[in-house]
Scaffold this active site. Structure first.
Site, PDB file in Angstrom:
ATOM      1  CB  SER A  95      51.016  64.925  20.013  1.00  0.00           C
ATOM      2  OG  SER A  95      50.387  65.944  19.482  1.00  0.00           O
ATOM      3  CG  ASP A 217      43.474  65.608  24.337  1.00  0.00           C
ATOM      4  OD1 ASP A 217      43.782  66.896  24.010  1.00  0.00           O
ATOM      5  OD2 ASP A 217      44.370  64.796  23.664  1.00  0.00           O
ATOM      6  CG  HIS A 245      47.474  66.775  23.402  1.00  0.00           C
ATOM      7  ND1 HIS A 245      46.690  65.724  22.623  1.00  0.00           N
ATOM      8  CD2 HIS A 245      48.494  66.881  22.555  1.00  0.00           C
ATOM      9  CE1 HIS A 245      47.228  65.575  21.272  1.00  0.00           C
ATOM     10  NE2 HIS A 245      48.236  66.219  21.398  1.00  0.00           N
TER      11      HIS A 245
END
Length: 267
Positions: A95, A217, A245
């Site tokens: 991320s 996502d 995610h």
């Protein structure tokens, strides 16, 4: 300061193997990698750590000034690499940590020799020519909700971020991780994450790079993966048949297989 203790550094895998540095995202800690570590550590030296303010890190070392910028998190990465005297390690960032890895590679190119970006996003806010997945109003509302009631926000948002509603235990684990973070620290990290724009920094990436996205996502839609891939000529884009995610938790086998295949191509 003892950086290993400050960042709760743990190392596993063969001592003489190439090194992977695994970095977590917002609201998480190194524990989110636990299902991926065994397969990776069978062949590689795996370094895990917590950013200051997360997990088992030394909270007394946290500074709002430092961690109000992604550069502060990149400094953590560089200092961990320096403490372990790593050379040309593969940085695996989940991320927002994907962009932290870009900044760390800029700051210390001798330390990072390749990047793996797991569900990356260089910018979360849409503009005229870019789709990040959120409007500016969306992000304002998200941050306002987080700042007014962090625990309630965590309970509502973590399952959305995780996806996989048919596996509620995954959303619950992420909720627990979010709720274990000090709310004041989480507010700063959230603003740093969701208001960041690292698109221009992608041009600096010259090392081999894997961009790893999920088929669905809610946080980083596939347009983002395509953008990152197009911006980094040295990159390979792989789309996992996975939802959410956090594929290292929801689809660890597919995630590690993609990472190992990329690492093999570097040999």
């Amino acid at each position: 300061m003892d950086i290993r203790r400050r960042n709760n550094v743990t190392v596993t895998g063969p001592a003489d193997a190439p090194v992977l540095v695994l970095a977590h995202g917002f609201g998480c800690d190194q524990n989110l990698w636990r299902l991926a570590v065994p397969a990776l550590a069978a062949r590689y030296r795996v370094v895990l750590f917590d950013y200051v303010g997360s997990g088992g890190s030394d909270l007394s070392a946290w500074s709002q000034e430092r961690y109000s910028s992604l550069d502060g998190y990149a400094q953590d990465v560089v200092e961990v690499c320096d403490a372990l005297d790593l050379e040309r390690a593969v940085f695996v960032g989940h991320s927002v940590s994907a962009m932290v890895g870009v900044l760390a590679a800029q700051a210390a190119p001798e330390r990072i020799g390749a990047l793996v970006m797991v569900t990356p996003s260089p910018c979360y806010i849409d503009d005229d020519t870019y789709r990040g997945g959120f409007t500016a109003e969306d992000i304002d509302e998200l941050l306002a909700a987080l700042e007014s009631n962090y625990l309630g926000w965590s309970s509502a948002m973590a399952p959305v971020i995780m996806g996989n509603p048919e596996r509620p235990e995954l959303g619950q684990e992420l909720t627990n991780s979010f709720c274990a973070t000090d709310p004041d620290i989480a507010r700063v990290f959230a603003r740093t994450t969701f208001l960041s724009d690292s698109r221009d920094d992608l041009k600096s990436v010259t090392v081999p790079t894997l961009v790893l996205e999920c088929a669905q996502d809610a946080i980083a839609p596939r347009e983002v993966g395509a953008y990152v891939h197009a911006a980094i000529p040295t990159s390979r884009l792989v789309t996992l048949d996975a939802t959410g995610h956090c594929p290292q938790l929801s689809a660890p086998e597919a995630t590690t297989e993609a990472i190992l295949d990329f690492l093999q191509s570097l040999a």
